[in-house]
Design an enzyme around this catalytic site. Structure first.
Site, PDB file in Angstrom:
ATOM      1  N   ARG A   1       3.732 -33.290  57.182  1.00 28.79           N
ATOM      2  CA  ARG A   1       4.050 -34.699  57.007  1.00 28.79           C
ATOM      3  C   ARG A   1       4.198 -35.362  58.374  1.00 28.79           C
ATOM      4  NH1 ARG A   1       3.505 -38.619  53.268  1.00 28.79           N
ATOM      5  NH2 ARG A   1       5.382 -39.813  52.824  1.00 28.79           N
TER       6      ARG A   1
ATOM      7  N   THR B   1      -5.065 -41.983  50.493  1.00 25.81           N
ATOM      8  CA  THR B   1      -4.801 -40.570  50.276  1.00 25.81           C
ATOM      9  C   THR B   1      -5.969 -39.917  49.556  1.00 25.81           C
ATOM     10  OG1 THR B   1      -2.457 -41.099  50.110  1.00 25.81           O
ATOM     11  CG2 THR B   1      -3.109 -38.980  49.243  1.00 25.81           C
TER      12      THR B   1
ATOM     13  N   GLU C   1      -1.477 -42.900  54.273  1.00 23.87           N
ATOM     14  CA  GLU C   1      -0.589 -43.811  53.539  1.00 23.87           C
ATOM     15  C   GLU C   1      -1.357 -44.967  52.902  1.00 23.87           C
ATOM     16  OE1 GLU C   1       1.544 -44.789  51.326  1.00 23.87           O
ATOM     17  OE2 GLU C   1       1.900 -46.669  52.363  1.00 23.87           O
TER      18      GLU C   1
ATOM     19  N   ASP D   1       6.697 -45.381  54.332  1.00 23.05           N
ATOM     20  CA  ASP D   1       7.176 -44.616  53.168  1.00 23.05           C
ATOM     21  C   ASP D   1       8.689 -44.363  53.249  1.00 23.05           C
ATOM     22  OD1 ASP D   1       5.011 -44.428  51.534  1.00 23.05           O
ATOM     23  OD2 ASP D   1       4.542 -42.334  51.961  1.00 23.05           O
TER      24      ASP D   1
ATOM     25  N   GLY E   1      -0.160 -43.016  45.470  1.00 21.33           N
ATOM     26  CA  GLY E   1       1.184 -43.510  45.786  1.00 21.33           C
ATOM     27  C   GLY E   1       2.221 -42.881  44.889  1.00 21.33           C
TER      28      GLY E   1
END
Ligand code: GLU
Length: 561
Positions: A93, A381, A401, A421, A467
């Site tokens: 991440r 994504t 994102e 996010d 999402g």
């Protein structure tokens, strides 16, 4: 041709794309673009493992589907090592710069920043993790020479590729894509028009980056010229808050974490733990449905209602408890505890929609209870799955994102906007929010790469973009394959019904799911019809036979032999 490929047209969907689905028995790859799947298959055919193929798939996706993932983003990967019989989960991440503060996305007057103001520019860029992840996967599980894995992407960057209809449509509707000169020059023609479908696009800057990575490994990205370019571009485009530094890039680490698994009717469904909410939420939804005879109900409004009610409970817990577990206590085991879920499931009335769900009190909860909001999550994504001839398997969700991330382009790729996010609001009701911005922290995700096991061996690889709806897409497809015995292709193509514990149950317009609206209203739901653009990719493994599914809403294919 070394592989068979059957093309079928998806029916009943507005944006139907050509897709392919078929069986194989050796190896298989399902990814969001034909060039990416071909690159992965070429590596498998050359004796590569899914880890080798992943490098080829990701580097090609970053070129041909640049709006969705790439070198400037992050990912979560599940990797099954068949020789060790071990499931690894890797957290790559994006990470907030060390200097980031909780008030990052507040205006001077203390109000929450407007979403798009926060997205566009260097302030939203987290330290990318994808490049280091590819190296980690290759070092641990790869068989082919690292430098060779870049050949397909290098060729396409040099010779050019055709802009796909989806990429062209994404360029035409993206906000602020012409804000920064380097990005504008790449995605728009000289006369300022967005690139049209079929236009030929080469990327010399990306080619140079790929050469550096092929020659010098991931260090070429995290230190040296590329790192300096990333730092400079983020700084030049920020609206104020401090951006990533050379030290942040050099310090980036991929974190190996424990898988999050739950028993669902004798199968072990495994996903990724925090900082994504995906594994826990998908597990909770299935756990809450265990007491209902989903197989007997089959697809339709009655099962859509039960799934929606389970989702409401899971999203309530997600909002309260989920954040980066290295910064806030997340009661992972408690949230998946069988007794806790059985108790929560009592709130589900098969005949009536319940009120908006509240978070529960999972047994292992410790420390303070952080409330958390639900930031908007974007559409940048991609998910791909790979099964190798050696039995290894990979399920990876990869992101920048929002579509086109922060819009900041350097060295031929886009930088993510993953920091949006985080929750923009650092406190609520006087308490710190679990998913608030903090230096070195990873923003909460919904990405849900999943591998299902039966008798200790993988039988299904699946995941999706979308999402915060990712969780629901994956959960519904799992019920479809495990309970309704749908093929992976039928499961990923079915119309979606979902509930994120907001105001309405959402049904996918122009699909069979839209026909459930009346019955769901009778049960007490507020129903909203809308496009629900998942990008599910799946591979099922049964008695040595591989069957794939590629979401007809996007441009992906399944290839194998
Ligand atoms: N950034 C989102 C997440 O990590 C994913 C966005 C998308 O699917 O487009 O959950």
């Amino acid at each position: 041709m070394a592989h068979r490929r059957m093309t079928v047209l998806a029916m009943g969907l507005l944006c139907a794309m050509a897709t392919s689905a078929f069986g194989a028995d050796r190896h298989m790859v399902a990814a969001a673009h034909p060039r990416a799947a071909e690159a992965g298959l070429a590596m498998l055919e050359a004796g590569g493992t899914p880890a080798d193929a992943a490098v080829a798939v990701q580097t090609v996706l970053g070129l041909v589907e640049p709006q969705s993932s790439g070198l400037g983003g992050g990912a979560f990967a599940l990797y099954w090592d068949a020789s060790e019989r071990k499931l690894y989960t890797f957290d790559a991440r994006e990470t907030a710069p060390k200097a980031a503060r909780p008030e990052r996305f507040l205006e001077a007057d203390g109000k929450r920043m407007k979403f798009w103001r926060a997205v566009i520019g260097g302030q939203s860029v987290g330290v990318p993790g994808t490049v280091r992840l590819l190296e980690v996967l290759h070092k641990k599980f790869g068989k082919r020479r690292w430098g060779d894995l870049f050949a397909p992407a290098k060729r396409l960057a040099r010779d050019g590729f055709e802009v796909s209809p989806r990429l062209a449509a994404s360029i035409a509707k993206a906000r602020g894509l012409d804000r920064f000169p380097e990005t504008k020059a790449y995605f728009f023609a000289a006369d300022g028009a967005p690139l049209a479908p079929g236009a030929r696009l080469g990327n010399p800057a990306y080619l140079k980056t790929l050469r550096a990575l092929a020659d010098r490994g991931a260090d070429a990205f995290y230190t040296g010229d590329i790192a300096a370019e990333i730092v400079a571009a983020a700084r030049a485009t920020t609206i104020g808050p401090p951006t990533i530094t050379a030290e942040d890039l050099a310090a980036y680490r991929v974190i190996e974490r424990s898988p999050v698994c739950l028993d669902y009717r004798g199968r072990n469904v495994c996903g990724m733990g925090p900082p994504t909410s995906g594994g826990i939420a998908v597990g909770q939804i299935l756990g809450l449905l265990r007491g209902f005879d989903m197989a007997a109900l089959g697809p339709g409004p009655a099962s859509a209602h039960l799934i929606a009610e389970a989702e409401k409970l899971a999203y309530a817990d997600r909002a309260r408890y989920l954040g980066d577990s290295d910064f806030v206590p997340v009661p992972v085991q408690g949230l998946l505890d069988a007794g806790y879920l059985a108790d929560r499931a009592k709130a589900i009335d098969p005949k009536r929609a319940g009120p908006k769900a509240d978070a529960g009190e999972p047994p292992s909860r410790r420390g303070w209870r952080p409330p958390a909001g639900d930031p908007r999550e974007g559409n940048g994504t991609s998910h791909f799955v790979i099964r190798g001839a050696n039995g290894d398997a990979l399920s990876i969700t990869t992101t920048i994102e929002s579509g086109f991330g922060s819009r900041v382009m350097v060295a031929g790729f886009l930088l993510n906007n993953e920091l949006t996010d985080f929750d923009f609001q650092p406190t609520r009701e006087g308490r710190p929010v679990a998913n608030r911005v903090e230096g070195g922290k990873r923003p909460r995700s919904s990405m849900s790469p999943t591998i299902v096991f039966e008798d200790g061996a993988p039988v299904l690889l699946i995941g999706s973009p979308g999402g915060s709806r990712i969780i629901t897409y994956v959960a519904q497809a799992l019920v479809a394959i495990l309970d309704w015995k749908m093929t992976p292709q039928a499961a990923v193509a079915q119309g979606h019904g979902l509930h994120r514990n907001g105001k309405a149950l959402e049904l996918e317009a122009d699909t069979e799911a839209a026909g459930w609206a009346a019955a769901l209203r009778v049960l007490g739901h507020t129903v909203k019809l809308r496009p629900l653009t998942s990008g599910l990719h799946a591979i099922q493994i049964r008695d040595g036979a591989l069957t794939g599914g590629a979401d007809p809403r996007r441009e992906g294919v399944v290839l194998g032999r």
